[in-house]
Structure formats: C-alpha cells, structure tokens
Design an enzyme around this catalytic site. Structure first.
Site, short mmCIF file in Angstrom:
data_model
loop_
_atom_site.label_atom_id
_atom_site.label_comp_id
_atom_site.label_asym_id
_atom_site.label_seq_id
_atom_site.Cartn_x
_atom_site.Cartn_y
_atom_site.Cartn_z
CD GLU A 82 5.81 -5.53 0.52
OE1 GLU A 82 5.86 -4.85 -0.53
OE2 GLU A 82 6.69 -5.52 1.39
CG HIS A 130 7.22 -0.53 2.74
ND1 HIS A 130 6.18 -1.31 3.20
CD2 HIS A 130 7.64 -1.10 1.58
CE1 HIS A 130 5.98 -2.31 2.35
NE2 HIS A 130 6.83 -2.19 1.36
CG HIS A 190 6.29 -0.54 -2.99
ND1 HIS A 190 5.07 -1.17 -2.86
CD2 HIS A 190 7.18 -1.30 -2.28
CE1 HIS A 190 5.21 -2.25 -2.12
NE2 HIS A 190 6.48 -2.35 -1.75
CD GLU A 191 10.88 -0.91 -1.20
OE1 GLU A 191 11.19 -0.94 0.01
OE2 GLU A 191 10.32 -1.85 -1.78
#
Length: 323
Positions: A239, A187, A183-184
């Site tokens: 997100e 980004h 997920h990070e």
C-alpha cells in the site's frame, strides 16, 4: 475509511477456499482425536515411532528446505521502487485470476453498474484514462462505476477499474479522484497481485505439509502467525509503495500531487474507528499523509517534466474532449 482491499478479497478468497478444502482432504483419515493416544501418522500401527523421529524424515526436510531456498532466491524481483519481492506467477496467470474475479464482480453488481456515457461515467472515465495513458500500461482497460454508497475503488489485473459512487463526494474533485485511481493503478503497475498470489501459493504448500507431517492444529497456528508477521506487513508495504508510485502517475497525467494530502485528510476526517496499524492491511492514514508529504517534491518535478499546463486549463481541455 476507504477500503482499498476489495481487489485482494476478490483475488485471494477463492484461493483461500481451495487451501482450506485442501487441508480437509489432506488431513481426513490421518488424524482423529478419538484414536488411541499411542497412534502415530505413517507409523504402521499402535505405538510406532513418530515420523519426525526418523532419519529419512529429516533428510526429506533438508532436501525440501534447500529446494525451497533455491526456488525462492531464483524468483526474487525488484519492484519499481527497488524493493526485493518474491513473484512466482506469470502475467498470464495473474490476468486469468483477474478475469475470474471480474466475472464474479460483474455478476454481483450487474444491476448497479452505471450506464456508459452518463455524466458520472464520463467523469470517472476521463480521470482514469489520463492516468492509464501516463502509466503506459497495456491491457484491455474497462472502467465501471458502481452505484453504491461504499467509499471504495479497485483495479483488477488485466485492466478492469471499478469505482463506487460513494467515493466521489469524498474525492471532491478530479485531483482527489486521480489520487485514488493512480494508487489503484499503481498496484497493477507494481504487480502486487502477483506478489500476493505467489506468497499464497507457497504458504498453502507449507501449511499442507505441516498438517500432514506434524499436526493440523499446528498448521492453523502457523497460519495465524504468518498472517501477523508476514501477510499484514507485506500488505502495508504494498500500500505504501502504491501511494508512492501513484503520486508519480498522477503527476505524469498532469494532476496536482499536492492534492493527495487533502484527499487523505478528508479520508481521515471521515474515519470512525480504525484497527491498530499492526493489525491492519493498510498503513494508518496519518502515516500515509506524512509519507506523501515527503514524496511530493519528487512528484512535482515529474509534473514539471511533463510540461503540464496549469490545472484549470488541463481539466478544461480534457473536459472539452468529452472523455
């Protein structure tokens, strides 16, 4: 609740400070509540006609509006999921912002950084490197574990990964940790930092113009309105996009995307009180779980296309390599 927004605070806080300082410098000397109420900015004396009632003012507004619209339209890009967004900063500027944030974070946590080649460092590094390889992102990648009970992780532009040790029990296993790290890294894959920096740059100019030509109080009110109507919705959208891209990355790295649901269920169970989604930078945990359920079939296809072995063999293989 996992606070995945520290990266935003590290990158944007300095920007906000400069903006706030800019407001003070711009408005100092132009506005004073103790002046006679007939005083008008740029009016040349008492009782002068306010600027917004003059024709040249509206000419300037029209030219500025057209120029801003053209600039905005020419800086629209598609995200990896096809979402149209405004980006007006270069990758070099983004990396410079990440480098500055990295120096601040290393200074703040220098005594809590877990030494390299310890068991916990190798564990986190192993998961991170598999996802980085799957993403094919270039960069001077570094992985740091911070000895802290905080349940958090973030990635800075340029490839600096930070994981707080308090996250690991909640992650529970490599698939859970891969869910967070993917997920990070997503980004950065989608350049969400550049997106936020671009919006902050334009809004700071808008607030300054309003403070000078209209009223400083109007600029502050505008800040509150744009936060509610623009900043927070855009943050939640980023997100959500990182969740979707992250599933694809962890699947390509031969992790089980179905494990993402269990990770977020554990997150949900650990939450005490969360603000309403409308006032939050992140989607509600329940909405994230529902979205992930819908994306899992596509992610499973991605994993099958990568010819991954079963999870037990994969984890054992990478473990023997000593990552």
């Amino acid at each position: 609740m996992l606070l995945l927004g520290l990266r935003q605070r590290a990158l944007v806080s300095a920007q906000q400070q400069r903006i706030a300082l800019g407001f003070k410098l711009q408005t100092r000397g132009f506005y004073n509540n103790n002046y006679n109420r007939n005083y008008r900015r740029f009016g040349g004396g008492y009782g002068a006609e306010p600027a917004w009632k003059r024709r040249p003012f509206w000419y300037a507004v029209g030219v500025t509006g057209v120029s801003t619209t053209v600039y905005y339209q020419t800086h629209l890009e598609e995200s990896p999921t096809g979402r149209r967004r405004f980006i007006a900063v270069s990758p070099e500027y983004e990396r410079m912002a990440g480098k500055s944030a990295y120096a601040q974070i290393m200074s703040e946590y220098r005594r809590q950084i877990v030494p390299q080649n310890t068991q916990i460092d190798r564990y986190v590094r192993r998961v991170a490197m598999r996802i980085i390889q799957a993403s094919k992102l270039e960069g001077d990648w570094e992985v740091h574990v911070i000895d802290s009970p905080e349940k958090n992780a973030f990635v800075l532009p340029g490839g600096k990964i930070f994981v707080f040790s308090g996250l690991l029990p909640l992650a529970a296993n490599e698939d859970g940790l891969a869910t967070v790290l993917a997920h990070e890294i997503a980004h950065q894959y989608a350049r969400h930092s550049a997106e936020k920096l671009s919006a902050a740059r334009v809004l700071s100019l808008l607030y300054t113009l309003v403070a000078i030509f209209v009223d400083p109080n109007a600029a502050q009110a505008g800040r509150a309105v744009t936060t509610l109507l623009l900043d927070l919705p855009n943050s939640r959208e980023c997100e959500q996009e990182a969740d979707q891209i992250g599933l694809q990355l962890m699947a390509a790295a031969c992790y089980d995307p179905a494990q993402a649901i269990q990770l977020w269920q554990r997150m949900q169970n650990s939450e005490r009180m969360a603000p309403p989604q409308l006032l939050n930078t992140h989607p509600s945990t329940q909405s994230r779980i529902e979205n992930i359920r819908g994306w899992i079939p596509s992610a499973q296809m991605k994993r099958e296309a990568a010819n991954c072995p079963n999870p037990e063999l994969t984890n054992s293989f990478f473990g023997q390599l000593g990552f």
